[in-house]
Design a protein around this motif. Sequence first.
Motif, mmCIF file in Angstrom:
data_model
loop_
_atom_site.group_PDB
_atom_site.id
_atom_site.type_symbol
_atom_site.label_atom_id
_atom_site.label_comp_id
_atom_site.label_asym_id
_atom_site.label_seq_id
_atom_site.Cartn_x
_atom_site.Cartn_y
_atom_site.Cartn_z
ATOM 1 N N TRP A 67 -8.863 11.043 -20.814
ATOM 2 C CA TRP A 67 -7.852 12.066 -20.556
ATOM 3 C C TRP A 67 -7.361 11.979 -19.103
ATOM 4 C CZ3 TRP A 67 -5.092 13.893 -24.117
ATOM 5 C CH2 TRP A 67 -5.593 14.334 -25.334
ATOM 6 N N GLY A 68 -8.280 11.747 -18.173
ATOM 7 C CA GLY A 68 -7.878 11.598 -16.778
ATOM 8 C C GLY A 68 -6.947 10.417 -16.581
ATOM 9 N N CYS A 69 -7.254 9.300 -17.228
ATOM 10 C CA CYS A 69 -6.381 8.119 -17.136
ATOM 11 C C CYS A 69 -5.008 8.409 -17.735
ATOM 12 C CB CYS A 69 -7.022 6.933 -17.846
ATOM 13 S SG CYS A 69 -8.463 6.241 -17.009
ATOM 14 N N ALA A 70 -4.990 9.152 -18.856
ATOM 15 C CA ALA A 70 -3.705 9.499 -19.475
ATOM 16 C C ALA A 70 -2.864 10.367 -18.550
ATOM 17 C CB ALA A 70 -3.947 10.212 -20.808
ATOM 18 N N LEU A 71 -3.498 11.344 -17.902
ATOM 19 C CA LEU A 71 -2.772 12.197 -16.964
ATOM 20 C C LEU A 71 -2.265 11.405 -15.763
ATOM 21 C CD1 LEU A 71 -5.052 15.367 -17.009
ATOM 22 C CD2 LEU A 71 -2.708 15.211 -17.875
ATOM 23 N N LEU A 72 -3.007 10.381 -15.362
ATOM 24 C CA LEU A 72 -2.577 9.548 -14.244
ATOM 25 C C LEU A 72 -1.532 8.523 -14.652
ATOM 26 C CD1 LEU A 72 -5.963 8.924 -12.399
ATOM 27 C CD2 LEU A 72 -4.024 10.302 -11.603
ATOM 28 N N THR A 73 -1.202 8.502 -15.944
ATOM 29 C CA THR A 73 -0.132 7.629 -16.424
ATOM 30 C C THR A 73 1.190 8.376 -16.479
ATOM 31 O OG1 THR A 73 -1.712 6.358 -17.748
ATOM 32 C CG2 THR A 73 0.623 6.136 -18.305
ATOM 33 N N LYS A 74 1.156 9.581 -17.070
ATOM 34 C CA LYS A 74 2.377 10.387 -17.155
ATOM 35 C C LYS A 74 1.997 11.834 -17.403
ATOM 36 C CE LYS A 74 7.064 10.173 -19.055
ATOM 37 N NZ LYS A 74 7.946 9.578 -20.099
ATOM 38 N N TYR A 75 2.794 12.756 -16.863
ATOM 39 C CA TYR A 75 2.493 14.180 -16.970
ATOM 40 C C TYR A 75 2.479 14.674 -18.411
ATOM 41 C CZ TYR A 75 3.710 14.179 -11.991
ATOM 42 O OH TYR A 75 3.747 13.914 -10.658
ATOM 43 N N THR A 76 3.200 14.000 -19.297
ATOM 44 C CA THR A 76 3.296 14.475 -20.672
ATOM 45 C C THR A 76 1.948 14.464 -21.382
ATOM 46 O OG1 THR A 76 4.082 12.231 -21.176
ATOM 47 C CG2 THR A 76 5.724 13.968 -21.087
ATOM 48 N N ALA A 77 0.939 13.813 -20.814
ATOM 49 C CA ALA A 77 -0.400 13.851 -21.403
ATOM 50 C C ALA A 77 -1.017 15.241 -21.292
ATOM 51 C CB ALA A 77 -1.303 12.822 -20.725
ATOM 52 N N VAL A 98 13.580 15.158 -11.982
ATOM 53 C CA VAL A 98 12.827 14.374 -12.950
ATOM 54 C C VAL A 98 13.068 14.939 -14.347
ATOM 55 C CG1 VAL A 98 10.537 13.573 -13.635
ATOM 56 C CG2 VAL A 98 11.093 13.863 -11.214
ATOM 57 N N GLU A 99 13.436 14.061 -15.288
ATOM 58 C CA GLU A 99 13.827 14.533 -16.612
ATOM 59 C C GLU A 99 12.696 15.239 -17.346
ATOM 60 O OE1 GLU A 99 12.624 10.187 -16.892
ATOM 61 O OE2 GLU A 99 13.832 11.434 -15.581
ATOM 62 N N ASP A 100 11.428 14.818 -17.114
ATOM 63 C CA ASP A 100 10.302 15.460 -17.792
ATOM 64 C C ASP A 100 10.200 16.936 -17.410
ATOM 65 O OD1 ASP A 100 9.721 13.035 -18.863
ATOM 66 O OD2 ASP A 100 8.182 12.527 -17.393
ATOM 67 N N TRP A 101 10.382 17.223 -16.116
ATOM 68 C CA TRP A 101 10.273 18.612 -15.652
ATOM 69 C C TRP A 101 11.468 19.441 -16.122
ATOM 70 C CZ3 TRP A 101 5.668 19.586 -15.033
ATOM 71 C CH2 TRP A 101 4.799 18.822 -14.266
ATOM 72 N N ARG A 102 12.652 18.821 -16.202
ATOM 73 C CA ARG A 102 13.815 19.570 -16.692
ATOM 74 C C ARG A 102 13.613 19.973 -18.150
ATOM 75 N NH1 ARG A 102 16.921 15.551 -14.053
ATOM 76 N NH2 ARG A 102 17.534 14.700 -16.078
ATOM 77 N N PHE A 149 6.844 8.444 -5.627
ATOM 78 C CA PHE A 149 7.513 8.262 -6.921
ATOM 79 C C PHE A 149 7.134 9.381 -7.880
ATOM 80 C CE2 PHE A 149 8.101 5.967 -11.053
ATOM 81 C CZ PHE A 149 9.477 5.839 -10.948
ATOM 82 N N LYS A 150 7.995 9.613 -8.875
ATOM 83 C CA LYS A 150 7.855 10.786 -9.733
ATOM 84 C C LYS A 150 6.628 10.733 -10.641
ATOM 85 C CE LYS A 150 10.893 8.971 -13.384
ATOM 86 N NZ LYS A 150 11.979 9.299 -14.318
ATOM 87 N N HIS A 151 6.282 9.559 -11.179
ATOM 88 C CA HIS A 151 5.156 9.460 -12.101
ATOM 89 C C HIS A 151 3.868 9.110 -11.365
ATOM 90 C CE1 HIS A 151 7.756 9.958 -15.454
ATOM 91 N NE2 HIS A 151 8.321 8.775 -15.400
ATOM 92 N N PRO A 152 2.718 9.509 -11.908
ATOM 93 C CA PRO A 152 1.440 9.059 -11.342
ATOM 94 C C PRO A 152 1.351 7.536 -11.348
ATOM 95 C CG PRO A 152 1.095 10.897 -12.847
ATOM 96 C CD PRO A 152 2.521 10.492 -13.004
ATOM 97 N N GLY A 158 0.796 -1.221 0.000
ATOM 98 C CA GLY A 158 0.000 0.000 0.000
ATOM 99 C C GLY A 158 0.823 1.263 0.000
ATOM 100 N N ARG A 159 1.989 1.239 -0.594
ATOM 101 C CA ARG A 159 2.856 2.421 -0.673
ATOM 102 C C ARG A 159 3.328 2.606 -2.108
ATOM 103 N NH1 ARG A 159 8.490 0.067 1.953
ATOM 104 N NH2 ARG A 159 9.328 1.937 0.979
ATOM 105 N N TYR A 160 3.743 3.838 -2.411
ATOM 106 C CA TYR A 160 4.150 4.142 -3.781
ATOM 107 C C TYR A 160 5.427 4.978 -3.754
ATOM 108 C CZ TYR A 160 3.840 5.537 -8.692
ATOM 109 O OH TYR A 160 4.109 5.745 -10.017
ATOM 110 N N ASP A 161 6.515 4.316 -3.496
ATOM 111 C CA ASP A 161 7.820 4.959 -3.530
ATOM 112 C C ASP A 161 8.851 3.917 -3.926
ATOM 113 O OD1 ASP A 161 9.368 3.904 -0.987
ATOM 114 O OD2 ASP A 161 7.314 4.314 -0.332
ATOM 115 N N ALA A 162 10.034 4.396 -4.320
ATOM 116 C CA ALA A 162 11.095 3.506 -4.785
ATOM 117 C C ALA A 162 12.263 3.445 -3.807
ATOM 118 C CB ALA A 162 11.590 3.965 -6.161
#
Length: 332
Positions: free
Chosen positions: A196-206, A264-268, A89-92, A60-64
């Motif tokens: 669209w909501g599912c796409a955003l919850l996959t990766k910010y680039t959506a 995070v490379e996406d934000w850079r 973690f960085k991604h949704p 029940g946790r979401y970190d690496a």
Amino acid sequence: MQTHIQPWTWIALAVLVLVATAGRWVSAEHLANPRYNAARQASGDEVLYIALADRIWKEGRYDARGLAGKLPLNHDRVRIPAYLEAPLFKHPPLFPFLVGLSRTLFWGVQGSSIYPSLLMGALSLVAIFWLALELGCTRAQGFLAVFLLAVSPVHWICSSRIWLDMTLMTLILLAVTAQVRAFRLPIWWKWSGFFWGCALLTKYTAFAPWIVGQAAVLLLRPELRRDRAFRTGLLVTGGMFLPWVIARLWVDGLGAAAFWKSDVEDWRTFSRMLQWIWLLPLPAVAVWAWLRIRNQQWHPKWTDGTQMLAWGTLAFIGITLAFGDRICFGTL
């Protein structure tokens, strides 16, 4: 949209999808064949997503945190990314959640982690055929689109690896298709918002194609800005993505918006793009100046919401610059 589709069309589409998926299954043998050591054959991202999936479903946790040692990295030369030790973690979490769901449904069978990518790869072929029909293309043109996508090396690789890219692409395809269909059947605005909501919850680039998609809709049909069904679709998207935004703000505070400092490379990449964003208003300023010289006025009402969003974003960035490093809601 062609309303009457003969059975042979669906049979031909099913054959194309099955053949393409079979080829991708063979490509994924490095993960599915028990003779192989999947931990050694898989890439670093694949090992990471499998571990994240197990943590979501078992702990029940979401970190690496603590997973860096399990990744195939040259620890003597490669600096461990900061997001691997972050509390979130960085991604949704949608893609690792789907991987974990697959592993749970198939009792952790080796190779079950690849099922979401394989399924999304097959679904993307159906989605692009559907999109072609919604845009008024013939069935032959739809089959051509399916064939070109099926033989694409990028599509082939991404749908045979435990990477989130295929899931993201498929969800965006479904969202755009539902959006086109919604011009005829308004109830599909809700489904478009869901995808669209599912796409955003996959990766910010959506976020970028979502903005472009909504802007295109308003340019084509400005009257939709008052349409309740269209607004409902936007609310569905925002409501689905809001919990993740709250989670990020709870952990990172307003510093979450300081993407220019992110590891995070996406934000850079986004930060580098913003270095040139000041060029974007120049055409609008030129048009405004030209109209003023000609003593004309320009009041496109449908842009009011966009202007409010732009000013709100600037204000948020200003607050972040001033206080982002000091405020973290998770420590209050």
